[in-house]
Structures are given as structure tokens and as C-alpha cells.
Motif scaffolding. Structure first.
Motif, PDB file in Angstrom:
ATOM      1  N   LYS A 281       0.692  -1.188  -0.030  1.00 30.52           N
ATOM      2  CA  LYS A 281       0.025  -0.001  -0.015  1.00 30.52           C
ATOM      3  C   LYS A 281       1.087   1.285   0.133  1.00 30.52           C
ATOM      4  O   LYS A 281       1.721   1.237   0.527  1.00 30.52           O
TER       5      LYS A 281
ATOM      6  N   ARG B 211       1.195   5.315   1.117  1.00 24.49           N
ATOM      7  CA  ARG B 211       0.570   6.048   1.947  1.00 24.49           C
ATOM      8  C   ARG B 211       1.279   7.478   1.357  1.00 24.49           C
ATOM      9  O   ARG B 211       2.270   7.606   1.231  1.00 24.49           O
TER      10      ARG B 211
ATOM     11  N   LYS C 115      -9.157  14.600   3.814  1.00 25.37           N
ATOM     12  CA  LYS C 115     -10.060  13.451   4.836  1.00 25.37           C
ATOM     13  C   LYS C 115     -10.617  12.247   3.917  1.00 25.37           C
ATOM     14  O   LYS C 115     -10.437  10.994   4.098  1.00 25.37           O
ATOM     15  N   GLN C 116     -11.228  12.510   2.736  1.00 27.89           N
ATOM     16  CA  GLN C 116     -11.877  11.650   1.853  1.00 27.89           C
ATOM     17  C   GLN C 116     -10.827  10.633   1.329  1.00 27.89           C
ATOM     18  O   GLN C 116     -11.204   9.460   0.932  1.00 27.89           O
ATOM     19  N   ASN C 117      -9.712  11.153   1.319  1.00 24.81           N
ATOM     20  CA  ASN C 117      -8.579  10.512   0.521  1.00 24.81           C
ATOM     21  C   ASN C 117      -7.496   9.894   1.651  1.00 24.81           C
ATOM     22  O   ASN C 117      -6.599   9.278   0.974  1.00 24.81           O
ATOM     23  N   ASN C 118      -7.612   9.896   2.780  1.00 26.60           N
ATOM     24  CA  ASN C 118      -6.697   9.680   3.801  1.00 26.60           C
ATOM     25  C   ASN C 118      -5.300   9.921   3.480  1.00 26.60           C
ATOM     26  O   ASN C 118      -4.522   9.209   3.482  1.00 26.60           O
TER      27      ASN C 118
ATOM     28  N   GLU D 265      -2.153  11.751   4.803  1.00 26.50           N
ATOM     29  CA  GLU D 265      -1.357  12.473   5.985  1.00 26.50           C
ATOM     30  C   GLU D 265      -0.785  13.817   5.862  1.00 26.50           C
ATOM     31  O   GLU D 265      -0.244  13.968   4.788  1.00 26.50           O
TER      32      GLU D 265
ATOM     33  N   TYR E 150       3.817   4.424   9.387  1.00 27.61           N
ATOM     34  CA  TYR E 150       3.309   3.727   8.268  1.00 27.61           C
ATOM     35  C   TYR E 150       4.381   2.779   7.957  1.00 27.61           C
ATOM     36  O   TYR E 150       3.932   1.505   7.205  1.00 27.61           O
TER      37      TYR E 150
ATOM     38  N   ASN F 107      -2.241  11.472  -5.797  1.00 23.69           N
ATOM     39  CA  ASN F 107      -3.400  10.741  -5.215  1.00 23.69           C
ATOM     40  C   ASN F 107      -4.036  10.063  -6.333  1.00 23.69           C
ATOM     41  O   ASN F 107      -4.326   8.930  -5.971  1.00 23.69           O
TER      42      ASN F 107
ATOM     43  N   LYS G 107      -4.683   5.979  -6.528  1.00 18.52           N
ATOM     44  CA  LYS G 107      -6.308   5.395  -6.841  1.00 18.52           C
ATOM     45  C   LYS G 107      -6.036   4.506  -8.148  1.00 18.52           C
ATOM     46  O   LYS G 107      -6.873   3.678  -8.159  1.00 18.52           O
TER      47      LYS G 107
END
Length: 288
Positions: A2, A4, A19-22, A24, A77, A136, A140
Motif C-alpha cells: 500500500k 501512503r 479526509k476523503q482520500n486518507n 496524512e 506507516y 493521489n 487510486k
């Protein structure tokens, strides 16, 4: 593994999107009226309250993210088995990127198999945010981490920041212009434009008389310099001047075919240096 995605609060992306896409977000700090407050996308100190304090005479200062903070975040992480991409504020404007790089090296001593990519955005506010946004989208789509970083590195000097400020005194205080230039410019109603160079530094652009003309000049830069605007999301960042940002958006949509427009407030750290009334249009062009 994964991936991050991590950035810092100078990215000025909308909190909902983060927030929607996590994603940090590591906060820089602002010292205002003797109190250190995290620049956490307006959660601890609302943007409108911050700019109200400046208008009432507060003179904030800013603090970079330290190595220890990055160590804590990266380690969390890595121990979860995740790869990391950190995209940070221009190293020409803050020591935050260097703190992240140092933390990465320290983590690799303890965890040699860790996969941590640290990217100097050479950008600021939604210029930095636009690179986070692109990374991002690629995450995805399950694109390989090395390919993502290679792409971000290849376009970061093509991120164009067309910026205007309303009050020259904030630039004077930050050492960007002389007191004489600020005084004369203020008397003449000069609204300077600014840009970011290939080294990630803020440099002067054109000197324009009047706010409306200055805003139009930002749109003109987009029209002249954008590559394939129909495939781009254009970003508009503003410091307590949402009406102006909406006007600029309307001008863009009337004059240029774009994929979309994202407007968001400039946070406390970047707002400290530009002051209320700062407005920027960010897009991809051929060169800065």
C-alpha cells in the motif's frame, strides 16, 4: 505494498479532500500573539479568524516541521508495511523538506527495507497541493510508486503560480521587497504579481495598477502558458478574498476550456507571508 501519501499543511488542499482520500498532513506551526498553533488546514484556528487577527494588527511568524515529527509519522506507516510518498513545501522557502529527508535517512538505518520517497515540490500552497492531487489520482489507479515519483519530479518545474498580493507590507516584513518599494507601491495602488522560479523561490512578476487588472492578469497568464488546459484541473488559492477567487473562476470558465477548478483558502503559514488579499492561480505550463 500500500502507498501512503503524506504532505504538509502548506499544500492548502481542502480539508474534505484530505479526509476523503486518507492523506496524512504534517502541520507547520504559526506563532501568533505569542501562542504556537498548528497550521492544520483551519481546524485549530479557522482561516477567517486568522486573517481577522492580522487585520487587527497581529504579526505572526512561522515554524517548519521538525525531524522528530517526521520520524514519528514515517515510522508509523513503515511499521504497518506501507510505502510512503512525501511531497513537501519548496526547500527554498522552508527547512521542512530537509527535516523530512533527514527523518527518511534515519528510518532507513533502522528499517533498511522501508520504501520512502521524499519529493521537494519546489512549489507553495496549491502549487504543492496540485502535485499531491496528481499523485493521489495515480495511487487510486494503482500506478507503481516509482512511476508516480518519476512523473511528479518530471512536472514539478512546470507548475506555474500566477500570484497577486493586496498589501505590500507583508512582503516587506518577510524581506521580499524593500520598505521604499512597499511605501511607493502602496501610494500608487500597485498590485504586484509574483511567481515561483525553477529553484522554488518567490520572485517578482509584473507591477500592475489596480486590483481588477491584477486579477485579470492571472487569467491571462493561464491563457498564454497552460498546456492542454482542457485536461487540467486549475487551482485557485486565496487569503480571505473568496469573492475575488470566485470572480477569477468565472473569468477562467468564460475564457478557457478547463477540466475543472478547485478553490481553497490559503492557510496560516503561507498567509503569514502573503497577507490577506493574496490570490493565486496554479496550473501546468511549459516552463516557469
Amino acid at each position: 505494498m500500500k502507498v501512503r501519501l503524506i504532505t504538509d499543511s502548506a499544500c492548502d488542499l481542502p480539508l474534505d479532500y484530505i479526509k476523503q482520500n486518507n492523506i496524512e498532513v504534517v502541520p507547520l506551526m504559526v506563532n501568533i500573539n505569542g501562542e504556537f498553533i498548528p497550521d492544520d488546514l483551519g481546524q485549530t484556528l479557522k482561516h477567517e479568524d486568522f486573517y481577522k487577527m492580522i487585520k487587527e494588527g497581529a504579526m505572526p511568524s512561522t515554524t517548519q516541521v521538525n525531524v522528530g515529527t517526521f520520524l514519528e509519522v514515517f515510522k508509523k506507516y513503515v511499521e504497518q508495511g506501507e510505502s510512503i510518498i512525501y511531497i513537501g513545501l519548496s526547500s527554498a522557502l522552508s527547512g521542512t523538506y530537509n527535516s523530512a529527508y533527514t527523518a527518511k535517512e534515519m528510518i532507513l538505518e533502522e528499517y533498511p527495507e522501508a520504501n520512502i520517497k521524499v519529493v521537494d515540490s519546489l512549489s507553495v500552497s496549491l502549487g504543492e497541493g496540485s502535485l499531491v492531487y496528481k499523485a493521489n489520482e495515480m495511487i487510486k489507479n494503482n500506478i507503481d510508486i516509482n512511476e508516480i515519483v518519476e512523473y511528479i519530479e518530471s512536472i514539478k518545474k512546470k507548475v506555474i503560480h500566477a500570484i497577486t498580493v493586496d498589501d505590500l507590507n507583508h512582503l516587506k516584513r518577510g524581506g521580499r521587497i524593500s520598505g521604499t518599494v512597499a511605501a511607493v507601491g502602496g501610494l500608487l495602488g500597485i498590485k504586484p504579481t509574483l511567481k515561483i522560479d525553477d529553484d522554488g523561490k518567490v520572485i517578482p512578476g509584473d507591477k500592475i495598477k489596480g486590483r481588477k487588472k491584477a486579477l485579470k492578469s492571472l487569467v491571462q497568464q493561464l491563457k498564454e502558458k497552460a498546456i492542454n488546459p482542457e485536461d487540467q484541473v486549475v487551482f485557485i488559492c486565496h487569503a480571505d478574498c473568496l469573492e475575488d477567487a470566485e470572480d477569477v473562476k468565472r473569468m477562467i470558465l468564460d475564457e478557457v476550456k478547463v477540466k475543472g477548478v478547485i478553490i481553497n483558502s490559503i492557510g496560516a503559514v503561507i498567509g503569514t507571508h502573503g497577507g490577506p488579499g493574496t490570490l493565486g492561480v496554479v496550473f501546468i505550463g511549459n516552463e516557469r
